[in-house]
Design an enzyme around this catalytic site. Structure first.
Site, PDB file in Angstrom:
ATOM      1  N   GLY A  28      20.120   4.017  -1.817  1.00  0.00           N
ATOM      2  CA  GLY A  28      20.837   4.379  -2.978  1.00  0.00           C
ATOM      3  C   GLY A  28      22.251   4.926  -2.531  1.00  0.00           C
ATOM      4  O   GLY A  28      22.641   4.649  -1.556  1.00  0.00           O
ATOM      5  N   HIS A  34      26.542  -2.265  -0.027  1.00  0.00           N
ATOM      6  CA  HIS A  34      25.221  -2.731  -0.602  1.00  0.00           C
ATOM      7  C   HIS A  34      25.521  -3.871  -1.633  1.00  0.00           C
ATOM      8  O   HIS A  34      24.807  -4.617  -1.878  1.00  0.00           O
ATOM      9  CB  HIS A  34      24.637  -1.621  -1.466  1.00  0.00           C
ATOM     10  CG  HIS A  34      24.298  -0.220  -0.548  1.00  0.00           C
ATOM     11  ND1 HIS A  34      25.034   0.926  -0.793  1.00  0.00           N
ATOM     12  CD2 HIS A  34      23.395  -0.266   0.225  1.00  0.00           C
ATOM     13  CE1 HIS A  34      24.489   1.700   0.158  1.00  0.00           C
ATOM     14  NE2 HIS A  34      23.475   1.296   0.781  1.00  0.00           N
ATOM     15  N   GLY A 144      22.470  -5.260   6.667  1.00  0.00           N
ATOM     16  CA  GLY A 144      23.892  -5.154   6.732  1.00  0.00           C
ATOM     17  C   GLY A 144      23.987  -4.967   8.637  1.00  0.00           C
ATOM     18  O   GLY A 144      23.173  -4.266   8.977  1.00  0.00           O
TER      19      GLY A 144
END
Ligand code: AMP
Length: 283
Positions: A28, A34, A144
């Site tokens: 989050g 993201h 990532g």
């Protein structure tokens, strides 16, 4: 977008989604890094699922689990706008209804660098990611390159344990001055924020010297260290992407990663850049 907070509801929720399903696990406090993973998944898959879960297992006792930034409402809004089909946002007690007895334990890949500085971190990451993959059951999972050692651990977990998912790596998204985006960047004060890109500059310096033919890592890291100030070095190293063991010298025509961690005040930054050493003839 369907929001699911209960593990037991996931099976039915995902059964109605078209395949292939792409999955992006996150903690989050979502940012453009993201978003890039989610957009890539959206482009390559019929539907995208995202998880938001701040995983206590991967935080050490003196780390920032309690204070880790949380922005659930903003996250939901962003995920809606990115056409995410399913958001899985479980509570800690939903993910871990009983004290875990069985964990996924990376060994060689967790021995150095992040694994050494953060004992138990990669065990926590690998365990939660395997559990999320089992619950969400995607065909593809997106991670990532910003967290390069984590990516290596998860690739190896999927390989070693024959997890039926394709791992897809996405490039690091950076601010214009080179600082890698991170949820933790909100901790940075103004002076720290100004100094923070020095980590990327130090890694770029390392890359340039290795790509110009220098083969001794110590000769490369000395000028890189000078670039880092006023950041405080935790480590700088050059590693193979499948080993994450600091090298003393590099071979010709090798694909490597320069990795680093440094403190800006109390905030710990990590980053890495890919390095391609020249063939022997040019050295
Ligand atoms: P986190 O929420 O920090 O656990 O990150 C969730 C996923 O987003 C991981 O696969 C990270 O590697 C990835 N990620 C975080 N920051 C970036 C970035 N700046 N660029 C690309 N991917 C990122």
């Amino acid at each position: 977008m369907r929001l699911v907070t209960r593990a037991g509801e996931l099976h039915a929720a995902r059964a109605s989604l078209p395949r292939p399903l792409g999955f992006v696990p996150t903690m989050g406090a979502l940012h453009a890094g993201h978003s890039a993973l989610i957009e890539r998944a959206r482009a390559e898959c019929e539907a995208v699922a995202v998880s938001v879960f701040v995983n206590p297992l991967q935080f050490g006792p003196n780390e920032d689990f309690q204070s880790y930034p949380r922005s659930v409402d903003d996250d939901r809004e962003l995920l809606e706008s990115l056409d995410v089909a399913l958001l899985f946002a479980p509570s800690v007690s939903e993910m871990y209804p009983q004290k875990l007895d069985v964990f996924v334990e990376p060994t060689m890949l967790a021995r150095h660098l992040e694994g050494e500085r953060r004992p138990g971190h990669f065990r926590g990451v690998a365990t939660v990611v395997l559990k999320l993959l089992n619950l969400v059951a995607p065909q593809r999972a997106y991670f990532g390159e910003k967290d390069a050692q984590q990516l290596a651990v998860l690739r190896r977990m999927v390989d070693d344990l024959a997890v039926p998912v394709e791992v897809i790596a996405c490039e690091t998204v950076r601010e214009p001055d080179g600082l890698a985006l991170s949820s933790r960047n909100v901790y940075l004060g103004a002076a720290e924020r100004r100094a923070a890109p020095n980590l990327h500059r130090a890694l770029e310096k390392t890359r340039e010297m290795l790509e110009a033919g220098e083969s001794e890592v110590s000769a490369v890291l000395e000028p890189a260290r000078a670039t880092l100030a006023p950041l405080r070095e935790d480590y700088l190293a050059v590693v193979r992407p499948d080993e994450f063991r600091p090298l003393a010298s590099v071979a010709p025509a090798a694909t490597l990663i320069a990795v680093g961690a440094a403190f800006a005040g109390k905030t710990r930054l990590i980053d890495n850049v890919r390095v391609q050493t020249p063939p022997r003839a040019e050295r």
